[in-house]
Design a protein around this motif. Structure first.
Motif, PDB file in Angstrom:
ATOM      1  N   HIS A  28      -1.005   7.817   2.159  1.00 55.17           N
ATOM      2  CA  HIS A  28      -1.349   7.534   3.388  1.00 55.17           C
ATOM      3  C   HIS A  28      -1.711   7.471   4.119  1.00 55.17           C
TER       4      HIS A  28
ATOM      5  N   THR B 126      -7.556   2.030   5.583  1.00 58.22           N
ATOM      6  CA  THR B 126      -6.109   2.817   4.933  1.00 58.22           C
ATOM      7  C   THR B 126      -7.062   2.960   3.384  1.00 58.22           C
TER       8      THR B 126
ATOM      9  N   ARG C 138      -3.942   6.375   6.997  1.00 53.63           N
ATOM     10  CA  ARG C 138      -4.634   5.272   7.854  1.00 53.63           C
ATOM     11  C   ARG C 138      -5.620   6.253   9.018  1.00 53.63           C
ATOM     12  N   THR C 139      -7.027   5.746   9.262  1.00 57.96           N
ATOM     13  CA  THR C 139      -8.340   5.853  10.088  1.00 57.96           C
ATOM     14  C   THR C 139      -8.802   4.778  11.095  1.00 57.96           C
ATOM     15  N   ARG C 140      -8.687   4.393  12.114  1.00 51.94           N
ATOM     16  CA  ARG C 140      -9.343   3.898  13.043  1.00 51.94           C
ATOM     17  C   ARG C 140     -11.239   3.851  12.701  1.00 51.94           C
TER      18      ARG C 140
ATOM     19  N   ALA D  69      -4.734   4.686   0.969  1.00 54.61           N
ATOM     20  CA  ALA D  69      -3.176   4.657  -0.029  1.00 54.61           C
ATOM     21  C   ALA D  69      -3.474   5.349  -1.589  1.00 54.61           C
TER      22      ALA D  69
ATOM     23  N   LEU E  45       1.184  -1.351   0.134  1.00 53.19           N
ATOM     24  CA  LEU E  45       0.097   0.060   0.112  1.00 53.19           C
ATOM     25  C   LEU E  45       0.944   1.306   0.259  1.00 53.19           C
TER      26      LEU E  45
ATOM     27  N   TRP F 287      -9.328  -0.792  10.782  1.00 53.56           N
ATOM     28  CA  TRP F 287      -8.982   0.357  10.113  1.00 53.56           C
ATOM     29  C   TRP F 287      -9.258   0.257   8.623  1.00 53.56           C
TER      30      TRP F 287
ATOM     31  N   ARG G  14      -8.819  -8.532   5.373  1.00 53.52           N
ATOM     32  CA  ARG G  14      -8.750  -7.250   4.971  1.00 53.52           C
ATOM     33  C   ARG G  14      -9.518  -7.770   4.036  1.00 53.52           C
TER      34      ARG G  14
ATOM     35  N   GLY H 283     -12.115   8.435   5.793  1.00 53.79           N
ATOM     36  CA  GLY H 283     -12.147   7.342   7.067  1.00 53.79           C
ATOM     37  C   GLY H 283     -13.576   8.218   7.917  1.00 53.79           C
TER      38      GLY H 283
END
Length: 172
Positions: free
Chosen positions: A26, A126, A28-30, A128, A15, A124, A94, A157
């Motif tokens: 890139h 992501t 990334r979010t919870r 990217a 990614l 999460w 995933r 996100g």
């Protein structure tokens, strides 16, 4: 219609892939916790629900992302961005997809949207990508274009977290 870049599929294995001459993205979010949050997030990403909830126009005959599917993304009713799904994945921990740009897209490159569930159960998203300007106006906008791309990825996100919340009134 062929892709407007050579490294087609590069985001599948990595990614963080960014070929020379491209700008990386890139974010990334919870999103939440647990299997249900993962399943909800997966469905929202694979069926275009996330993008439609963002207010992005999605023009495609396909109900779900699948390799080879053509998608035209419309932003603000003005910018039309033709893309083709390069890869998808739908695994136990995933799921997601990436599309690559086609002729007429204001950028050249690839963007992936991947939901994953870590060993502790955290979910999460992501986003990217690697890209470079393909039109005069994206070249002229310079760093502002990249700033908009980062804001868009962060918004993905935020919206997915709202879609996956336990809040029954949908206001998340």
């Amino acid at each position: 219609m062929s892709f407007t870049y050579d490294a087609v599929g590069a985001t599948r294995e990595n990614l963080a892939a960014c070929p020379p001459g491209f700008h990386p993205l890139h974010v990334r979010t919870r999103i939440g916790e647990g299997r249900e949050a993962f399943q909800r997030a997966t469905e929202a990403v694979l069926t275009w629900e996330l993008h439609r909830a963002l207010g992005v126009g999605i023009d495609t005959a396909a109900e779900r992302a699948a390799p080879g599917v053509d998608v035209t993304v419309t932003l603000a009713g003005l910018v039309r961005a033709p893309c083709r799904i390069v890869w998808t994945l739908d695994e136990s921990r995933r799921a997601g997809w990436a599309y690559g740009t086609l002729a007429g897209h204001p950028e050249s490159g690839e963007e992936a949207f991947v939901v994953d569930r870590t060993g502790d159960g955290t979910v999460w998203l992501t986003v990217a990508a690697f890209s470079r300007p393909a039109k005069w106006y994206t070249r002229a906008a310079g760093p502002a274009t990249r700033g908009l791309q980062h804001a868009y990825a962060r918004r993905c996100g935020t919206v997915l977290r709202r879609l996956c919340s336990d809040d029954t009134d949908g206001l998340g």
